[in-house]
Design an enzyme around this catalytic site. Sequence first.
Site, PDB file in Angstrom:
ATOM      1  N   PHE A 132     -30.742  35.611  19.060  1.00 29.23           N
ATOM      2  CA  PHE A 132     -31.431  36.758  18.464  1.00 29.23           C
ATOM      3  C   PHE A 132     -30.654  38.032  18.836  1.00 29.23           C
ATOM      4  CE2 PHE A 132     -34.698  40.071  18.344  1.00 29.23           C
ATOM      5  CZ  PHE A 132     -35.220  39.849  17.076  1.00 29.23           C
ATOM      6  N   ASP A 199     -34.534  32.361  27.344  1.00 30.91           N
ATOM      7  CA  ASP A 199     -35.428  33.177  26.523  1.00 30.91           C
ATOM      8  C   ASP A 199     -36.376  32.200  25.827  1.00 30.91           C
ATOM      9  OD1 ASP A 199     -36.658  34.528  24.398  1.00 30.91           O
ATOM     10  OD2 ASP A 199     -34.985  35.919  24.158  1.00 30.91           O
ATOM     11  N   TYR A 224     -46.292  37.954  21.584  1.00 31.01           N
ATOM     12  CA  TYR A 224     -46.940  38.245  20.300  1.00 31.01           C
ATOM     13  C   TYR A 224     -46.737  37.145  19.266  1.00 31.01           C
ATOM     14  CZ  TYR A 224     -42.229  40.281  19.976  1.00 31.01           C
ATOM     15  OH  TYR A 224     -40.875  40.484  20.066  1.00 31.01           O
ATOM     16  N   LYS A 225     -45.983  36.092  19.616  1.00 28.74           N
ATOM     17  CA  LYS A 225     -45.774  35.007  18.656  1.00 28.74           C
ATOM     18  C   LYS A 225     -46.812  33.901  18.908  1.00 28.74           C
ATOM     19  CE  LYS A 225     -40.769  35.909  18.599  1.00 28.74           C
ATOM     20  NZ  LYS A 225     -40.591  36.488  17.276  1.00 28.74           N
ATOM     21  N   ARG A 372     -38.446  30.770   6.476  1.00 30.36           N
ATOM     22  CA  ARG A 372     -38.873  30.278   7.783  1.00 30.36           C
ATOM     23  C   ARG A 372     -40.381  30.063   7.770  1.00 30.36           C
ATOM     24  NH1 ARG A 372     -37.853  33.546  13.311  1.00 30.36           N
ATOM     25  NH2 ARG A 372     -39.502  34.770  12.369  1.00 30.36           N
TER      26      ARG A 372
HETATM   27  C1  LIG Z   1     -35.291  35.033  20.956  1.00 28.77           C
HETATM   28  C2  LIG Z   1     -35.895  36.407  20.857  1.00 28.77           C
HETATM   29  N1  LIG Z   1     -35.682  37.298  21.834  1.00 28.77           N
HETATM   30  C3  LIG Z   1     -36.233  38.546  21.765  1.00 28.77           C
HETATM   31  C4  LIG Z   1     -37.023  38.919  20.699  1.00 28.77           C
HETATM   32  C5  LIG Z   1     -37.648  40.274  20.572  1.00 28.77           C
HETATM   33  O1  LIG Z   1     -37.457  41.125  21.643  1.00 28.77           O
HETATM   34  P1  LIG Z   1     -38.458  42.342  21.833  1.00 28.77           P
HETATM   35  O2  LIG Z   1     -39.784  41.750  22.232  1.00 28.77           O
HETATM   36  O3  LIG Z   1     -37.844  43.189  22.883  1.00 28.77           O
HETATM   37  O4  LIG Z   1     -38.582  43.059  20.525  1.00 28.77           O
HETATM   38  C6  LIG Z   1     -37.263  38.013  19.667  1.00 28.77           C
HETATM   39  C7  LIG Z   1     -38.106  38.418  18.502  1.00 28.77           C
HETATM   40  O5  LIG Z   1     -38.267  37.765  17.533  1.00 28.77           O
HETATM   41  C8  LIG Z   1     -36.674  36.728  19.751  1.00 28.77           C
HETATM   42  O6  LIG Z   1     -36.873  35.849  18.757  1.00 28.77           O
END
Ligand SMILES: Cc1ncc(COP(=O)(O)O)c(C=O)c1O
Length: 415
Positions: A132, A199, A224-225, A372
């Site tokens: 990401f 992550d 939030y997911k 997706r």
């Molecule tokens: C793998 C991954 N890392 C980080 C994030 C987002 O980071 P942040 O919460 O700082 O916006 C996402 C968002 O979709 C993600 O898929």
Amino acid sequence: VCYDPGHVGSRADAEALDARDPLAFARARFTLPDDVIYLDGNSLGALPAGVRLALVDAVDRQWGRDLVGSWNANGWWTLPRRVGDRVGALVGAAPGQVICGDSTSVQLFQALTAAARLRPDRRVLVTDAANFPTDQYLADAVARVLGLTVRRVTPSELVVDADTAVVALSAVDYRTGELWDVRTITGATHDAGALVVWDLCHAAGALPFDLDGLGADAAVGCTYKYLNGGPGSPAWLYLPYRHHATANLPLTGWQGHANPFGLARTYEPADGVERARIGTPPVLSMLALEAALDVWDGVDLADVRAKSLSLSDLLIARADALHDHGISVVTPRDHRRRGSQVSLRHEKAYELCQALIAHGVVGDFRAPDLLRLGLTPLYLRHVDVWDAMDTLTTILETAAYEDSMYRRTEAATVT
Ligand SMILES: Cc1ncc(COP(=O)(O)O)c(C=O)c1O
């Protein structure tokens, strides 16, 4: 539940699977619109029914009446650790190793810097070339600050050498839904003397994870997911016990101080994971998240995984039948390599996504050509997948997506 991979069946088969779904009770824990099939919980999770009243209480009673006394009386001060432990329970972390707060991006900066500082003689930070964007940008940022070199790899072709300080990867590829072999990668990284930072944005709440058992050196994730904490809900950082005394975290905010109310001029880290606190947390968001986590009460993550695979097997079987309409399945068929989403490739994926949304099926688009579809076992049923794929089939058969109203005009797509 367990869908037979490769078997298309009928809507009645999907209903039969739902009738014996051990997670069927959980759907009532969410507030879902009647006219939408929501396949985007891998972007923004649905609203848990208890959140609204928790926020009303947070605003009216805690903030409105108890005011500043709420830091103690309503447990605001201990919230980052309390919520951290609850998230930790969902990712295989024993209590006292997870702190909730800030964004994933900030927590990546914390984790990558602290991990690299534990290997001061090594110069390379490894990340996934398809990670990401924020993961890649933060890897570059940390490398700039510490004078490291970033090496971009494909996780399945990872080579860790004697100069590698940190390997930082996402457990699940956000575009394709591929789940990497986290055990082998962690083992190979440790064998080479490097540290691994995971992550778990697309893993936490999507599948069982065993951070402690894996021996991960740090992990981060959003809430939030699949954890349904709401838009902008705070992220989390996992720092295992063994690194507490030695981890040198870069963001030394006052709430991570050993004596935050001593008002000392210089920083001294708190014991334990409390040292990973930074500044004042987003209390309202964190209280919403705390209430959202109630949906996991009595839920076995093994059931979540089994149902997720069953839902994605059904989706893949139906997508395979759309091959002649230009659809191909990108997500691995091997259960061991699959997260909790299915990505479909189509040259008009953007238009398809817009047409689906207009017909009540919400998924999302990832450039250049991926549709997706996220699978959230707590609130999705097999019949939802069945009906969503009926809708997609009709849109393809009638070429409804060719309508000019679905053509790409906006500069940005929603995250
Ligand atoms: C793998 C991954 N890392 C980080 C994030 C987002 O980071 P942040 O919460 O700082 O916006 C996402 C968002 O979709 C993600 O898929």
